[in-house]
Enzyme design. Structure first.
Site, PDB file in Angstrom:
ATOM      1  N   ARG A  45       0.838  -1.212   0.000  1.00 47.70           N
ATOM      2  CA  ARG A  45       0.000   0.000   0.000  1.00 47.70           C
ATOM      3  C   ARG A  45       0.867   1.254   0.000  1.00 47.70           C
ATOM      4  NH1 ARG A  45      -1.608   2.643   4.221  1.00 47.70           N
ATOM      5  NH2 ARG A  45      -1.651   0.898   5.643  1.00 47.70           N
ATOM      6  N   ASP A 170     -10.123  14.776 -16.728  1.00 51.17           N
ATOM      7  CA  ASP A 170     -10.543  13.379 -16.808  1.00 51.17           C
ATOM      8  C   ASP A 170     -10.484  13.010 -18.293  1.00 51.17           C
ATOM      9  OD1 ASP A 170     -11.963  10.990 -17.093  1.00 51.17           O
ATOM     10  OD2 ASP A 170     -13.247  11.413 -15.380  1.00 51.17           O
ATOM     11  N   LYS A 195     -12.571   1.662 -18.192  1.00 51.46           N
ATOM     12  CA  LYS A 195     -13.240   1.843 -19.489  1.00 51.46           C
ATOM     13  C   LYS A 195     -12.328   1.411 -20.642  1.00 51.46           C
ATOM     14  CE  LYS A 195     -16.244   3.790 -16.781  1.00 51.46           C
ATOM     15  NZ  LYS A 195     -17.284   3.014 -16.169  1.00 51.46           N
TER      16      LYS A 195
END
Ligand code: PLP
Length: 352
Positions: A45, A170, A195
């Site tokens: 992490r 974006d 996507k």
């Protein structure tokens, strides 16, 4: 990878591969939370994994900056919000991904940020806003209305402001092969790699990219704090998807252009929005009932949310509370890799 020597399509295939004799050509899927003490990394992490880094190297090479992989596209926005001070002013397009506007509206309601919405096409309003806001959240083309925002003009205006507002783009719909916002003056690019980068509707993944080392560290620290880290398999699949992005984009865009022009001539269709390239079309029927009927009548094209996969999807967007202001009969159409003539047959039969 040498950005000056190799083209973007080549880098999408070649970047992020282990080098040297005996190394696998594909980065391994490394499902590790922890690493033996005394090495370069201790805990994934905080320190990343080889799989995430291969994806980050490849997307960073295409966008021209340091990439950080996240668990989803929306996690990249959460990280951007995390690095803003309380009370920061943010402008967001009235028409843009409903989930992103939802996150910002929530931050506004809770007093964390001051958020205003601007018409995506009103470049003057964005230029004026650059004088007063701290962050301009752009999305171009926009989801689902496919508006084009003048990133260059807005970033140029932001760069003249003494308080240096950040322009974030974006770039999900355009992809790193279609548009590189950092070269247009943006400070940060974000992607929902769920996507087009992933391309197969089988993962959730996000990426931020920035050319500013300080911002890159801040975003990585936000990932460490927020814990929205990608899965090992998802990062690997995202990189695998990136390898074929060029051909998918070219083929699906060709089909989208063809279908957009045919839809524009169909007597039932009120309006077609297609920016001239890309895999996304938005076409409007007179009302919600007719649009719902067409979505339900399609047999090959699936009625489902999301976009950018190899399979064609439609969705009437105004059913979502966050998109209730979108024209009621607007159908968002993500054009896939099927034979475009089959897609047209399906559309013609459903349109009646
Ligand atoms: N940005 C855009 C333009 C999107 O369409 C989406 C999702 O549909 C997101 C961001 C959020 O991405 P994710 O679902 O991977 O969190």
């Amino acid at each position: 990878m040498d950005e000056n020597k190799w083209s973007p399509r080549t880098r999408a295939v070649a970047a992020g591969r282990p080098q040297g004799p005996g190394e696998p050509l594909n980065v391994p899927i490394v499902p590790a939370s922890t690493f033996g003490a005394g090495g370069d990394r201790a805990y994934s992490r905080e320190d990343g994994t080889p799989t995430w880094e291969a994806l980050e190297e490849a997307v960073g090479s295409l966008e021209g900056g340091y990439a950080t992989a996240f668990a989803s596209g929306i996690a990249t926005l959460a990280a951007v919000v995390d690095i803003l001070p309380v009370g920061a002013k943010v402008a967001v397009p009235t028409f843009s991904y409903a989930g992103s506007r939802g996150v910002l509206a929530h931050a506004h309601r809770s007093g964390r940020l001051i958020v205003s919405e601007l018409d995506p096409g009103d470049t003057d309003a964005w230029i004026d806003a650059a004088a007063t806001v701290d962050l301009l959240w752009l999305e171009s083309p926009t989801n689902p209305t496919l508006d084009i925002i003048d990133i260059k003009a807005i970033a140029a205006a932001a760069s003249t402001q003494p308080h240096a507002p950040k322009v974030v783009v974006d770039n999900t719909f355009a992809t790193p092969l279609g548009q590189q916002p950092l070269s247009m003056g943006a400070a940060i690019v974000v992607h929902s790699a769920t996507k087009l980068i992933g391309g197969h509707s089988d993962l959730l993944l996000g990426l931020t990219v920035t050319a500013d080392e300080g911002l890159a560290k801040a975003l990585r620290d936000a990932r460490t704090r927020g814990g929205a880290t990608p899965g090992a398999l998802e990062a690997w699949l995202g990189l695998r998807g990136l390898r074929t992005l060029h051909v998918r984009l070219a083929e699906q865009s060709r089909s989208a252009a063809l279908l957009a022009s045919r839809l524009a001539e169909h007597h039932s269709v009120v309006k077609v929005r297609y920016p001239g390239e890309g895999v996304m079309i938005a076409f409007e029927l007179p009302d919600a009932e007719q649009a719902d009927r067409v979505c339900a009548a399609l047999t090959l094209i699936r009625s489902a949310t999301s976009l950018g996969g190899v399979e064609s999807l439609v969705e009437r967007r105004a059913w979502l509370a966050g998109d209730a202001h979108v024209p009621a009969g607007l159908i968002r159409f993500s054009v896939g890799l099927e034979d475009p003539e089959d897609l047209w047959t399906d559309l013609l039969e459903a349109l009646g």
